[in-house]
Design a protein around this motif. Structure first.
Motif, PDB file in Angstrom:
ATOM      1  N   TYR A 203       0.824  -1.221   0.000  1.00  0.00           N
ATOM      2  CA  TYR A 203       0.000   0.000   0.000  1.00  0.00           C
ATOM      3  C   TYR A 203       0.857   1.270   0.000  1.00  0.00           C
ATOM      4  O   TYR A 203       0.573   2.224  -0.723  1.00  0.00           O
ATOM      5  CB  TYR A 203      -0.884  -0.055   1.244  1.00  0.00           C
ATOM      6  CG  TYR A 203      -1.824   1.096   1.473  1.00  0.00           C
ATOM      7  CD1 TYR A 203      -3.046   1.167   0.813  1.00  0.00           C
ATOM      8  CD2 TYR A 203      -1.520   2.107   2.391  1.00  0.00           C
ATOM      9  CE1 TYR A 203      -3.929   2.205   1.054  1.00  0.00           C
ATOM     10  CE2 TYR A 203      -2.400   3.148   2.640  1.00  0.00           C
ATOM     11  CZ  TYR A 203      -3.599   3.195   1.963  1.00  0.00           C
ATOM     12  OH  TYR A 203      -4.481   4.216   2.202  1.00  0.00           O
ATOM     13  N   PHE A 204       1.905   1.265   0.849  1.00  0.00           N
ATOM     14  CA  PHE A 204       2.671   2.500   1.012  1.00  0.00           C
ATOM     15  C   PHE A 204       3.687   2.688  -0.122  1.00  0.00           C
ATOM     16  O   PHE A 204       4.823   2.222  -0.051  1.00  0.00           O
ATOM     17  CB  PHE A 204       3.348   2.544   2.387  1.00  0.00           C
ATOM     18  CG  PHE A 204       2.372   2.837   3.481  1.00  0.00           C
ATOM     19  CD1 PHE A 204       1.776   4.095   3.574  1.00  0.00           C
ATOM     20  CD2 PHE A 204       2.010   1.866   4.398  1.00  0.00           C
ATOM     21  CE1 PHE A 204       0.845   4.382   4.572  1.00  0.00           C
ATOM     22  CE2 PHE A 204       1.081   2.137   5.396  1.00  0.00           C
ATOM     23  CZ  PHE A 204       0.499   3.401   5.476  1.00  0.00           C
ATOM     24  N   PHE A 261       5.207  -0.330  -8.195  1.00  0.00           N
ATOM     25  CA  PHE A 261       6.568  -0.760  -7.873  1.00  0.00           C
ATOM     26  C   PHE A 261       6.669  -0.829  -6.349  1.00  0.00           C
ATOM     27  O   PHE A 261       6.411   0.150  -5.654  1.00  0.00           O
ATOM     28  CB  PHE A 261       7.624   0.213  -8.407  1.00  0.00           C
ATOM     29  CG  PHE A 261       8.984  -0.137  -7.866  1.00  0.00           C
ATOM     30  CD1 PHE A 261       9.699  -1.197  -8.399  1.00  0.00           C
ATOM     31  CD2 PHE A 261       9.510   0.543  -6.773  1.00  0.00           C
ATOM     32  CE1 PHE A 261      10.924  -1.566  -7.870  1.00  0.00           C
ATOM     33  CE2 PHE A 261      10.738   0.180  -6.234  1.00  0.00           C
ATOM     34  CZ  PHE A 261      11.442  -0.877  -6.786  1.00  0.00           C
ATOM     35  N   THR A 262       6.982  -2.003  -5.833  1.00  0.00           N
ATOM     36  CA  THR A 262       7.109  -2.116  -4.371  1.00  0.00           C
ATOM     37  C   THR A 262       8.440  -2.781  -4.028  1.00  0.00           C
ATOM     38  O   THR A 262       8.830  -3.757  -4.648  1.00  0.00           O
ATOM     39  CB  THR A 262       5.980  -2.976  -3.759  1.00  0.00           C
ATOM     40  OG1 THR A 262       6.022  -4.268  -4.362  1.00  0.00           O
ATOM     41  CG2 THR A 262       4.611  -2.367  -3.971  1.00  0.00           C
ATOM     42  N   ASP A 263       9.152  -2.200  -3.078  1.00  0.00           N
ATOM     43  CA  ASP A 263      10.331  -2.855  -2.520  1.00  0.00           C
ATOM     44  C   ASP A 263      10.049  -2.919  -1.023  1.00  0.00           C
ATOM     45  O   ASP A 263      10.098  -1.899  -0.328  1.00  0.00           O
ATOM     46  CB  ASP A 263      11.596  -2.028  -2.809  1.00  0.00           C
ATOM     47  CG  ASP A 263      12.860  -2.814  -2.489  1.00  0.00           C
ATOM     48  OD1 ASP A 263      12.760  -4.032  -2.244  1.00  0.00           O
ATOM     49  OD2 ASP A 263      13.948  -2.208  -2.488  1.00  0.00           O
ATOM     50  N   LEU A 293       6.979   3.800   9.887  1.00  0.00           N
ATOM     51  CA  LEU A 293       6.141   4.854   9.314  1.00  0.00           C
ATOM     52  C   LEU A 293       6.521   6.222   9.886  1.00  0.00           C
ATOM     53  O   LEU A 293       6.555   7.220   9.163  1.00  0.00           O
ATOM     54  CB  LEU A 293       4.659   4.558   9.574  1.00  0.00           C
ATOM     55  CG  LEU A 293       4.019   3.537   8.633  1.00  0.00           C
ATOM     56  CD1 LEU A 293       2.600   3.206   9.078  1.00  0.00           C
ATOM     57  CD2 LEU A 293       4.017   4.024   7.176  1.00  0.00           C
ATOM     58  N   GLU A 294       6.837   6.258  11.184  1.00  0.00           N
ATOM     59  CA  GLU A 294       7.272   7.522  11.790  1.00  0.00           C
ATOM     60  C   GLU A 294       8.547   8.017  11.119  1.00  0.00           C
ATOM     61  O   GLU A 294       8.720   9.205  10.859  1.00  0.00           O
ATOM     62  CB  GLU A 294       7.549   7.313  13.284  1.00  0.00           C
ATOM     63  CG  GLU A 294       6.364   7.656  14.156  1.00  0.00           C
ATOM     64  CD  GLU A 294       6.509   7.117  15.575  1.00  0.00           C
ATOM     65  OE1 GLU A 294       5.466   6.994  16.230  1.00  0.00           O
ATOM     66  OE2 GLU A 294       7.637   6.807  16.011  1.00  0.00           O
ATOM     67  N   TYR A 295       9.436   7.059  10.827  1.00  0.00           N
ATOM     68  CA  TYR A 295      10.710   7.421  10.183  1.00  0.00           C
ATOM     69  C   TYR A 295      10.463   7.924   8.750  1.00  0.00           C
ATOM     70  O   TYR A 295      11.174   8.796   8.261  1.00  0.00           O
ATOM     71  CB  TYR A 295      11.640   6.197  10.178  1.00  0.00           C
ATOM     72  CG  TYR A 295      13.082   6.546   9.900  1.00  0.00           C
ATOM     73  CD1 TYR A 295      13.876   7.095  10.903  1.00  0.00           C
ATOM     74  CD2 TYR A 295      13.647   6.354   8.636  1.00  0.00           C
ATOM     75  CE1 TYR A 295      15.204   7.431  10.656  1.00  0.00           C
ATOM     76  CE2 TYR A 295      14.962   6.687   8.384  1.00  0.00           C
ATOM     77  CZ  TYR A 295      15.744   7.228   9.391  1.00  0.00           C
ATOM     78  OH  TYR A 295      17.055   7.564   9.142  1.00  0.00           O
ATOM     79  N   CYS A 296       9.467   7.374   8.100  1.00  0.00           N
ATOM     80  CA  CYS A 296       9.152   7.776   6.713  1.00  0.00           C
ATOM     81  C   CYS A 296       8.431   9.124   6.653  1.00  0.00           C
ATOM     82  O   CYS A 296       8.436   9.787   5.613  1.00  0.00           O
ATOM     83  CB  CYS A 296       8.238   6.741   6.053  1.00  0.00           C
ATOM     84  SG  CYS A 296       9.023   5.169   5.725  1.00  0.00           S
ATOM     85  N   LEU A 297       7.769   9.472   7.740  1.00  0.00           N
ATOM     86  CA  LEU A 297       6.877  10.639   7.697  1.00  0.00           C
ATOM     87  C   LEU A 297       7.633  11.944   7.412  1.00  0.00           C
ATOM     88  O   LEU A 297       8.470  12.377   8.201  1.00  0.00           O
ATOM     89  CB  LEU A 297       6.100  10.735   9.025  1.00  0.00           C
ATOM     90  CG  LEU A 297       5.154  11.931   9.193  1.00  0.00           C
ATOM     91  CD1 LEU A 297       4.111  11.976   8.081  1.00  0.00           C
ATOM     92  CD2 LEU A 297       4.450  11.870  10.542  1.00  0.00           C
ATOM     93  N   ILE A 305       0.147   8.689   4.196  1.00  0.00           N
ATOM     94  CA  ILE A 305      -0.069   8.139   5.541  1.00  0.00           C
ATOM     95  C   ILE A 305      -1.391   8.679   6.111  1.00  0.00           C
ATOM     96  O   ILE A 305      -2.154   7.949   6.751  1.00  0.00           O
ATOM     97  CB  ILE A 305       1.124   8.456   6.476  1.00  0.00           C
ATOM     98  CG1 ILE A 305       2.427   7.875   5.895  1.00  0.00           C
ATOM     99  CG2 ILE A 305       0.877   7.875   7.876  1.00  0.00           C
ATOM    100  CD1 ILE A 305       3.692   8.227   6.668  1.00  0.00           C
ATOM    101  N   ALA A 306      -1.668   9.953   5.822  1.00  0.00           N
ATOM    102  CA  ALA A 306      -2.937  10.529   6.300  1.00  0.00           C
ATOM    103  C   ALA A 306      -4.120   9.821   5.619  1.00  0.00           C
ATOM    104  O   ALA A 306      -5.131   9.496   6.267  1.00  0.00           O
ATOM    105  CB  ALA A 306      -2.972  12.023   6.014  1.00  0.00           C
ATOM    106  N   GLU A 307      -3.991   9.560   4.319  1.00  0.00           N
ATOM    107  CA  GLU A 307      -5.050   8.855   3.571  1.00  0.00           C
ATOM    108  C   GLU A 307      -5.367   7.501   4.215  1.00  0.00           C
ATOM    109  O   GLU A 307      -6.531   7.093   4.348  1.00  0.00           O
ATOM    110  CB  GLU A 307      -4.566   8.655   2.124  1.00  0.00           C
ATOM    111  CG  GLU A 307      -5.524   7.932   1.221  1.00  0.00           C
ATOM    112  CD  GLU A 307      -4.926   7.752  -0.181  1.00  0.00           C
ATOM    113  OE1 GLU A 307      -5.133   8.634  -1.027  1.00  0.00           O
ATOM    114  OE2 GLU A 307      -4.231   6.741  -0.417  1.00  0.00           O
ATOM    115  N   PHE A 308      -4.289   6.826   4.623  1.00  0.00           N
ATOM    116  CA  PHE A 308      -4.423   5.547   5.346  1.00  0.00           C
ATOM    117  C   PHE A 308      -5.262   5.775   6.617  1.00  0.00           C
ATOM    118  O   PHE A 308      -6.161   4.991   6.942  1.00  0.00           O
ATOM    119  CB  PHE A 308      -2.996   5.075   5.647  1.00  0.00           C
ATOM    120  CG  PHE A 308      -2.824   3.996   6.680  1.00  0.00           C
ATOM    121  CD1 PHE A 308      -3.228   2.700   6.436  1.00  0.00           C
ATOM    122  CD2 PHE A 308      -2.180   4.274   7.888  1.00  0.00           C
ATOM    123  CE1 PHE A 308      -3.018   1.695   7.385  1.00  0.00           C
ATOM    124  CE2 PHE A 308      -1.962   3.288   8.829  1.00  0.00           C
ATOM    125  CZ  PHE A 308      -2.397   1.999   8.582  1.00  0.00           C
TER     126      PHE A 308
END
Ligand code: NZQ
Ligand code: ZN
Length: 390
Positions: A203-204, A261-263, A293-297, A305-308
């Protein structure tokens, strides 16, 4: 949306009354079956006896490889390959969870080569053929019954590595949700988190235009959040077990990453946790995911992330997307904790000195020295995430 090929050939036999179809399905492929299973669970629920009786009635010859453990070991695969080669096994039936199915997949392809099975896992040898395999799934978590991947641990080298091949894709999977009634609260929680992690790994991503896949993903996440807690409170709730196990299959069979594309980021980080301290895969994922996710934000990723948060947790939209994204991450963490997942690595027995070792191994075990997922992660980023999660 990117180009893709979607082809899942695994036939699914779903529901309470499918076991009677097993001999007929097997006979499409062979008659000398290697039965691969774990320790006690399939005997406790009576499934083992039912299978043996059916095989005897149908004159199917049975060979057995019991004793597959979680985070399954290469030694057991070697044992299975030996049995398969010495007895001209023509079909492999895995009965159990992901560890059992993953072991069966490697036995199936390794029985067709002369070199060691580990050579396939490390990519030194390519699968060229396989003994046909299928599974009876007894735990909702990995989705291994309907995909071509497998994850195996080598205790000598201290590695837990994934590999995959179309040859290893199961011919069919028999899924009776009732077989999962006996799954413990702990494994039900871990499995729910694993399904959610597979979904979130797909998803992300950023700006790929795969709108439909993301809506599929949100439905799977909501299904896990609705039925995971019910299955924990009421283990024999058929509706809950059925929805969870069906969500498990679709989270990682190629549907959610079609056109994207997902890794995957959290899985390689988690595999180092279970390689080092033999922890439960789903638990490791649930601890790491909110920190990741916090690290990605950041400004670029906050919208996704908000959409999630809006679509999965029904978070109310405010003027600050960034704050909404933070709320989404907090909601996810609270959900995992409500299932009984510990909130940090220390609670799973990790020591501070483990963290740099795992970060190094995570990179060394990859073809490229970084993870190119939702956010690019190099060794120092992975170490930072481990430190946050510690
Ligand atoms: O050994 P038994 O007695 O069978 O007990 C098992 C085991 O202790 C028990 N269990 C299974 N079915 C049960 C049951 N207990 C009561 N009632 C039942 N009906 O559950 C325990 C865990 O089993 P395991 O197979 O290890 O669990 P899971 O399905 O979560 O598999 C985890 C493994 O799969 C890998 C993980 O890394 C881990 O090694 N993964 C495989 C993937 C794939 N092939 O696509 C993807 C995943 O991301 C994952 O990495
Ligand atoms: Zn997983």
């Amino acid at each position: 949306m990117q180009d893709f090929i979607f082809n899942i050939s695994t036939k699914i036999l779903f529901g309470k009354d499918q076991l009677k179809n097993l001999p007929g399905e097997i006979k499409n492929y062979g008659n000398k079956v290697l039965l691969v299973y774990g320790r006690n669970s399939i005997k406790k629920i009576g499934l083992y006896d039912d299978i043996i009786k059916l095989f005897e009635k149908s004159s199917i010859e049975i060979f057995e490889l019991p004793g597959i453990v979680p985070n399954p070991r290469i030694d057991k695969v070697r044992e299975g390959v030996k049995i398969a080669k010495e007895n001209d096994i023509d079909f492999i039936l895995a009965v159990g969870g992901g560890s059992t199915i993953d072991s069966a997949k490697l036995i199936a392809v390794a029985a067709k080569i002369d070199s060691d099975p580990w050579d396939i896992v490390i990519g030194k040898e390519n699968p060229k053929d396989a003994i046909p395999i299928a599974s009876i799934l007894t735990l909702a978590a990995t989705g291994s019954e309907m995909n071509s991947g497998s994850v195996i641990t080598n205790e000598e080298t201290g590695q837990k590595l994934g590999w995959g091949s179309e040859y290893a894709r199961p011919k069919f999977a028999l899924i009776n949700p009732e077989y999962t009634y006996s799954v413990s609260v702990y494994q039900t929680a871990a499995g729910t988190c694993d399904i959610m992690s597979h979904t979130m790994e797909n998803y992300f991503t950023l700006n790929d235009g795969a709108y439909l896949e993301d809506r599929f993903a949100e439905s799977i996440l909501k299904t896990c959040m609705k039925y995971g807690p019910i299955a924990i409170k009421e283990p024999n709730n058929y509706e809950a077990r059925a929805n969870l196990i069906w969500a498990n299959s679709w989270a990682i069979n190629g549907l959610l990453n079609a056109g994207k594309f997902t890794d995957w980021s959290v899985h390689p980080m988690e595999h180092e946790l279970s390689a080092l301290r033999d922890i439960t895969h789903g638990v490791g994922l649930a601890i790491l995911t909110p920190y990741w996710l916090e690290y990605c934000l950041d400004n670029e990723r906050s919208e996704k992330i908000a959409e999630f948060g809006y679509n999965v947790f029904d978070i109310e939209k405010t003027e600050s997307t960034f704050e909404d994204a933070k709320k989404a991450i907090e909601s996810l963490r609270e959900f995992f904790i409500s299932l009984g997942i510990p909130e940090n690595l220390q609670k799973e027995g990790f020591k501070k000195e483990d963290l740099p070792i795992m970060a190094r191994n995570c990179i060394n075990n990859r073809p490229k020295p970084e993870i190119n997922g939702f956010k690019n992660l190099k060794e120092e980023d992975i170490l930072n995430i481990y430190k946050m999660a510690f």
